[in-house]
Design a protein around this motif. Structure first.
Motif, mmCIF file in Angstrom:
data_model
loop_
_atom_site.group_PDB
_atom_site.id
_atom_site.type_symbol
_atom_site.label_atom_id
_atom_site.label_comp_id
_atom_site.label_asym_id
_atom_site.label_seq_id
_atom_site.Cartn_x
_atom_site.Cartn_y
_atom_site.Cartn_z
ATOM 1 N N ARG A 16 1.130 -1.244 -0.252
ATOM 2 C CA ARG A 16 0.032 -0.028 -0.472
ATOM 3 C C ARG A 16 0.568 0.719 0.440
ATOM 4 O O ARG A 16 0.267 2.532 0.615
ATOM 5 N N THR A 17 1.921 1.185 -0.370
ATOM 6 C CA THR A 17 2.800 2.058 -0.502
ATOM 7 C C THR A 17 2.282 3.576 -1.379
ATOM 8 O O THR A 17 1.133 3.093 -2.403
ATOM 9 N N LYS A 18 2.280 4.195 -1.664
ATOM 10 C CA LYS A 18 1.929 6.234 -2.223
ATOM 11 C C LYS A 18 1.601 5.428 -3.928
ATOM 12 O O LYS A 18 0.326 5.495 -4.027
ATOM 13 N N ASN A 19 2.803 4.999 -4.934
ATOM 14 C CA ASN A 19 2.474 5.263 -6.043
ATOM 15 C C ASN A 19 1.320 3.759 -6.564
ATOM 16 O O ASN A 19 1.370 4.237 -6.920
ATOM 17 N N ILE A 20 1.776 2.849 -5.489
ATOM 18 C CA ILE A 20 0.980 1.537 -6.143
ATOM 19 C C ILE A 20 -0.194 1.418 -5.514
ATOM 20 O O ILE A 20 -1.321 1.146 -6.098
ATOM 21 N N ALA A 21 -0.369 2.287 -4.440
ATOM 22 C CA ALA A 21 -2.083 2.947 -3.602
ATOM 23 C C ALA A 21 -3.092 3.170 -5.226
ATOM 24 O O ALA A 21 -4.103 3.127 -5.599
ATOM 25 N N LEU A 22 -1.721 4.113 -5.328
ATOM 26 C CA LEU A 22 -2.544 5.164 -6.543
ATOM 27 C C LEU A 22 -2.769 4.958 -7.509
ATOM 28 O O LEU A 22 -4.146 4.448 -7.904
ATOM 29 N N ALA A 23 -1.902 3.517 -8.480
ATOM 30 C CA ALA A 23 -2.010 2.442 -9.615
ATOM 31 C C ALA A 23 -3.197 1.951 -9.733
ATOM 32 O O ALA A 23 -4.304 1.754 -10.560
ATOM 33 N N ARG A 24 -3.790 1.101 -8.436
ATOM 34 C CA ARG A 24 -4.449 0.256 -8.161
ATOM 35 C C ARG A 24 -5.715 0.760 -7.878
ATOM 36 O O ARG A 24 -7.072 0.076 -8.725
ATOM 37 N N GLN A 25 -6.029 1.643 -7.170
ATOM 38 C CA GLN A 25 -7.475 2.862 -7.421
ATOM 39 C C GLN A 25 -7.646 3.446 -8.748
ATOM 40 O O GLN A 25 -9.038 3.014 -9.222
ATOM 41 N N THR A 26 -7.027 3.805 -9.086
ATOM 42 C CA THR A 26 -7.068 4.070 -10.626
ATOM 43 C C THR A 26 -7.743 2.852 -11.726
ATOM 44 O O THR A 26 -8.084 3.208 -12.045
ATOM 45 N N ALA A 27 -6.708 1.707 -11.255
ATOM 46 C CA ALA A 27 -7.218 0.657 -11.675
ATOM 47 C C ALA A 27 -8.985 -0.020 -11.718
ATOM 48 O O ALA A 27 -9.438 -0.570 -12.684
#
Length: 535
Positions: free
Chosen positions: A463-474
């Protein structure tokens, strides 16, 4: 078999040890098939059901597909009777700060007295609860995304955005238009979404009969419509109707016991009750009381119970108990009851004994009315020609309409412009492609590539910053560009809860209207997905 918890656990370990040897020596299984076996942990045996734990949905799908036949045969060979596996996904709890890890880098698990990993109540509580806004704001955005950054450092914007910085767009102002996604206000006792009411359900030729019947059931006058089965494709309002029935019934009589549940929650509660009943806590009896004491039972996405013999058997008896007591039962499915796969005829015949109604895609007039209500609920003024344009181009479901309206208002907000037909045309031109099938795996692959991540990063637990943003976008794109339900999307993304998916969708929808970079991410990825899917 003994109901002593130690005996139940030891028996599961004993049976699985033998089953494992049979499967590993099988010549019919490929090395890839056998590779999944190492991810399976036996938990307990309850009668003819053995609970097997896995750590991800990929392993679950392998067991339910390629391994299913050989597994059933091996269980029968070892135990001497027909046994059925109940698959349970156990995942490390998601926390902002990583827990201590062992030398292999894995999170430590609680260990039972027999040496078998178990999940603690605190882990289950964390897993089954959606992250709060505060959690996500600290996790995905520890610091606010930069707003006053040099224009040339920003990602390229779509052609309808200004080509160079201007006083209006150099620094973002409070958006003039703000389309706020309708939030899920879930009642902790009934599980109803209190925001889903009949007042907010727009009737039309495609759904008027379903709404009329649903209202009769909610009022208590639809005794002949029991059970009521509502079916139709995703995004047409079935879940809204189920929640509206429950909310209206409670307005009429606040003493009623109402419960809304989807098939995933029903299955998980049943498996947990099976597990805990061996510990002398009477959880099966409590499970039965919880569901058989209700006055109105609303079950969503029932098609996902197909093939789950033990759960369906439990539901069959629950259904009969409620029906015999003249309690109201409403179910929703994506297909008509007669077309449900993996259901015994005795249960399908129970469904057919009531009334079955369908909801179809809304006609053009209804689509305009739905858009007008969305705009009104958000206090946004949208010209009629823009509403007509969106209603003409997006015809499949209500979710598409909401997404299109959100995109148009987002562009207007970011560029401090009025919503016009020309703006809407430019904004939506890349979304008018028809007959394009986009798979969730395509979305995850493209998002991972775009953010320089891997597929496993997106569906994993980090749940790091960049992964969380990418996951939410997906997740947002999966909700927008496929007909999958929230439950389905959650499963694809590592077995996450449907409320997590809804939270991600709402979060990205809001960020699109306030942060140009988030809007650009979504737009560019949408275009890429449209282009690649057409290849």
């Amino acid at each position: 078999m003994s109901q002593n918890p130690l005996d139940a656990t030891a028996e599961a370990a004993r049976i699985w040890d033998s089953v494992l040897q049979v499967l590993k020596s099988s010549s019919s299984l490929t090395p890839r098939d056998k590779g999944w076996l190492g991810d399976i942990t036996p938990e307990a045996v309850f009668g003819t059901t053995i609970v097997l734990c896995v750590t991800n949905t990929a392993a679950q799908e392998a067991i339910q597909n390629n391994l299913n036949g050989p597994l059933l045969q091996a269980l029968k060979l070892v135990s001497g009777m027909d046994m059925f596996p109940a698959i349970k996904i156990l995942r490390p709890s998601e926390t902002q700060h990583k827990e201590p890890t062992d030398v292999a880098g894995k999170e430590p698990e609680a260990i039972s007295s027999t040496g078998i990993p178990v999940t603690t109540p605190s882990q289950l509580e964390v897993e089954n609860s959606a992250p709060t806004i505060a959690d996500l704001s600290q996790e995905a955005y520890p610091q606010p995304l930069p707003i006053e950054m040099p224009y040339e450092e920003k990602k390229s914007v779509p052609s309808f955005a200004p080509a160079s910085p201007t006083p209006q767009n150099q620094g973002f102002k409070v958006p003039q238009f703000q389309m706020v996604q309708q939030k899920v206000d879930q009642d902790p006792e009934t599980h109803l979404n209190k925001n889903a009411t009949f007042d907010k359900f727009v009737p039309g030729d495609s759904n008027r009969f379903a709404r009329t019947v649903a209202l009769a059931v909610a009022e208590g006058s639809g005794r002949d419509f029991n059970p009521l089965c509502i079916y139709g494709s995703s995004g047409l309002g079935k879940t809204h109707l189920l929640n509206a029935i429950g909310n209206y019934a409670l307005v009429k009589d606040s003493s009623l016991k109402v419960r809304y549940v989807n098939s995933e929650e029903f299955t998980n509660e049943f498996i947990d009750a099976l597990q805990n009943s061996t510990q002398g806590t009477g959880q099966i009896a409590e499970f039965n009381r919880r569901y058989r004491a209700v006055d109105v039972l609303l079950i969503d996405d029932i098609q996902f119970l197909g093939g789950k013999e033990a759960t369906l058997d439990q539901f069959f008896h629950t259904f009969n108990a409620l029906h015999d007591a003249n309690k109201r039962i409403v179910i929703a499915s994506d297909v008509a009851p007669k077309n449900l796969k993996g259901f015994e005829q005795r249960l399908i015949s129970r469904f057919d004994s009531g009334l079955t109604v369908d909801v179809k895609p809304p006609d053009r007039e209804t689509r305009v009315a739905i858009l007008r209500m969305m705009a009104s609920m958000n206090a946004v003024k949208i010209p009629n020609d823009v509403l007509d344009l969106i209603a003409e181009r997006f015809t499949e479901n209500i979710r598409e309409l909401e997404g299109a309206l959100t995109r148009v208002t987002a562009v207007a907000s970011l560029n401090n412009q009025q919503v016009t037909c020309a703006l809407a045309e430019q904004t939506l031109q890349d979304f008018f492609t028809t007959d394009v099938e986009i798979r969730p795996t395509d979305i995850i692959t493209q998002v991972a590539k775009y953010f320089h991540l891997t597929f496993d990063d997106i569906v994993g637990r980090t749940r790091t910053k960049n992964i969380a943003l990418a996951r939410q976008t997906a997740m947002y794109l999966a909700r927008e560009m496929t007909s999958m339900s929230l439950v389905d999307i959650g499963e694809v993304f590592g077995g996450r809860d449907h409320t997590t998916v809804m939270h991600a969708y709402t979060r990205i929808s809001g960020e699109m209207q306030e942060r140009r970079e988030i809007y650009n991410y979504v737009m560019e990825l949408t275009v890429r997905l449209k282009q690649h899917s057409g290849e």
